[in-house]
Enzyme design. Structure first.
Site, mmCIF file in Angstrom:
data_model
loop_
_atom_site.group_PDB
_atom_site.id
_atom_site.type_symbol
_atom_site.label_atom_id
_atom_site.label_comp_id
_atom_site.label_asym_id
_atom_site.label_seq_id
_atom_site.Cartn_x
_atom_site.Cartn_y
_atom_site.Cartn_z
ATOM 1 N N LYS A 54 0.845 -1.200 0.000
ATOM 2 C CA LYS A 54 0.000 0.000 0.000
ATOM 3 C C LYS A 54 0.879 1.249 0.000
ATOM 4 C CE LYS A 54 -3.730 -2.498 2.247
ATOM 5 N NZ LYS A 54 -4.408 -2.893 3.494
ATOM 6 N N GLN A 98 -4.488 -1.505 9.591
ATOM 7 C CA GLN A 98 -4.489 -2.857 9.033
ATOM 8 C C GLN A 98 -5.123 -3.840 10.025
ATOM 9 O OE1 GLN A 98 -3.592 -3.538 5.913
ATOM 10 N NE2 GLN A 98 -3.880 -5.726 6.068
ATOM 11 N N ASP A 121 -10.961 3.151 4.271
ATOM 12 C CA ASP A 121 -11.279 1.728 4.329
ATOM 13 C C ASP A 121 -12.798 1.505 4.320
ATOM 14 O OD1 ASP A 121 -9.704 -0.514 4.338
ATOM 15 O OD2 ASP A 121 -9.486 -0.629 6.510
HETATM 16 N N1 GUN Z 1 -6.886 -6.806 6.178
HETATM 17 C C1 GUN Z 1 -7.235 -7.525 5.081
HETATM 18 N N2 GUN Z 1 -7.955 -6.761 4.234
HETATM 19 C C2 GUN Z 1 -8.054 -5.533 4.806
HETATM 20 C C3 GUN Z 1 -8.672 -4.310 4.412
HETATM 21 O O1 GUN Z 1 -9.300 -4.178 3.348
HETATM 22 N N3 GUN Z 1 -8.561 -3.284 5.272
HETATM 23 C C4 GUN Z 1 -7.895 -3.397 6.446
HETATM 24 N N4 GUN Z 1 -7.841 -2.335 7.245
HETATM 25 N N5 GUN Z 1 -7.314 -4.510 6.847
HETATM 26 C C5 GUN Z 1 -7.387 -5.567 6.021
#
Ligand code: GUN
Length: 294
Positions: A54, A98, A121
């Site tokens: 990311k 995350q 998110d």
């Molecule tokens: N862990 C796995 N997929 C995601 C996501 O789309 N957002 C977040 N914050 N954590 C994740």
């Protein structure tokens, strides 16, 4: 005929080009560089990989990246205090924590600490609420990525029967809301199927579009798929031996002989999730800097 592959890598690349053009426009016209803060707590190796991807993607698209890693025993209070600092920063337009978080941290408290206007998110209750009302602000990245995959592969959704296998807050639940709503992605007839559903195979076989996010390796077999259906596989299971490769929630080889279109793993839904996070971050920067979109 075997199914046509839905090329998530190529579609994500075209989304990224659009996002990069908007980043450039924001910079040129408003002097704003979108900034995304990504927070990781603990040392889960898969999460480290995702967070690094990311951050790298932000830089590649001309955005600012703030990546903060805290130890596994970092307290919930300190985490929330750090999020509040990010909420106040003018140069941070998007904040992502995350998941999963360590067991001693309450994810709901943490998600609720994020300013909903920076919640790229799409997991804050205010944003989930707006999505449920049919007035989305930020749509969670994986569901949004799946909708863009369908739209850009010319898969008709309106009026058709979609079955979503899985009811998680991150994927199954939001995508079922999105596809059943009245919007550019929606107007489908949606059934949610989950671990407690009876006759899962019968229900899946009704689907014109089958979206699988159940978190079980090769769970969907060819007999569960209607001939000609479109199959979207959200699962990613890393190889466990040297002979294995990544696989999804769908038993790809036999299912591709039955489906008309299918996403591969890797290279299907995965690349779209990050691309949509970039899209949401640029949208947040537009909104926070009160710039009308072209
Ligand atoms: N862990 C796995 N997929 C995601 C996501 O789309 N957002 C977040 N914050 N954590 C994740």
């Amino acid at each position: 005929l075997p199914a046509e592959l839905i090329d998530g890598k190529a579609i994500a690349e075209s989304v990224r080009k659009e996002v990069a053009a908007d980043v450039e426009r924001l910079r040129r016209e408003c002097g704003v560089t979108p900034g995304l803060a990504v927070i990781l707590v603990g040392n889960d190796p898969a999460s480290h990989t995702y967070v690094s991807s990311k951050a790298k993607m932000c830089i590649k698209l001309g955005m600012n990246s703030i990546k903060e890693t805290f130890p596994a025993d970092f307290s919930e209070d300190k985490l929330i205090a750090y999020i509040r600092e990010l909420n106040a920063r003018q140069d941070v337009h998007g904040i992502l924590v995350q998941l999963p978080l360590p067991a001693h941290v309450n994810s709901r408290h943490v998600i609720m600490a994020v300013d909903p206007r920076k919640d790229v998110d799409g997991l804050h209750p205010e944003n989930i609420g707006l999505l449920c009302m049919g007035e989305p602000r930020f749509i969670p990245c994986t569901p949004l990525g799946i909708c863009e995959l369908l739209r850009r592969s010319n898969v008709e959704v309106c009026g058709r029967e979609v079955v979503v296998l899985g009811r998680s807050g991150l994927v199954g639940r939001p995508i079922s809301i999105l596809l059943s709503s009245k919007n550019k992605y929606g107007d489908a007839t949606v059934t949610i199927c989950h671990s407690r559903s009876q006759n899962k195979a019968d229900i899946c076989r009704r689907a014109d579009i089958l979206i699988v996010a159940i978190g079980r390796k090769r769970f969907v077999t060819a007999d569960m798929v209607k001939p000609g259906a479109v199959v979207i596989d959200v699962g990613t299971h890393p190889p466990q031996t040297d002979q294995e490769t990544f696989c999804g929630d769908v038993d790809f080889v036999p299912v591709k002989e039955v489906a008309s279109k299918i996403t591969p793993v890797p290279g299907g839904v995965g690349p779209m999730t990050i691309a949509m996070l970039m899209r949401n971050t640029v949208d947040a920067a537009f909104n926070l800097s009160k710039t009308p979109r072209c």
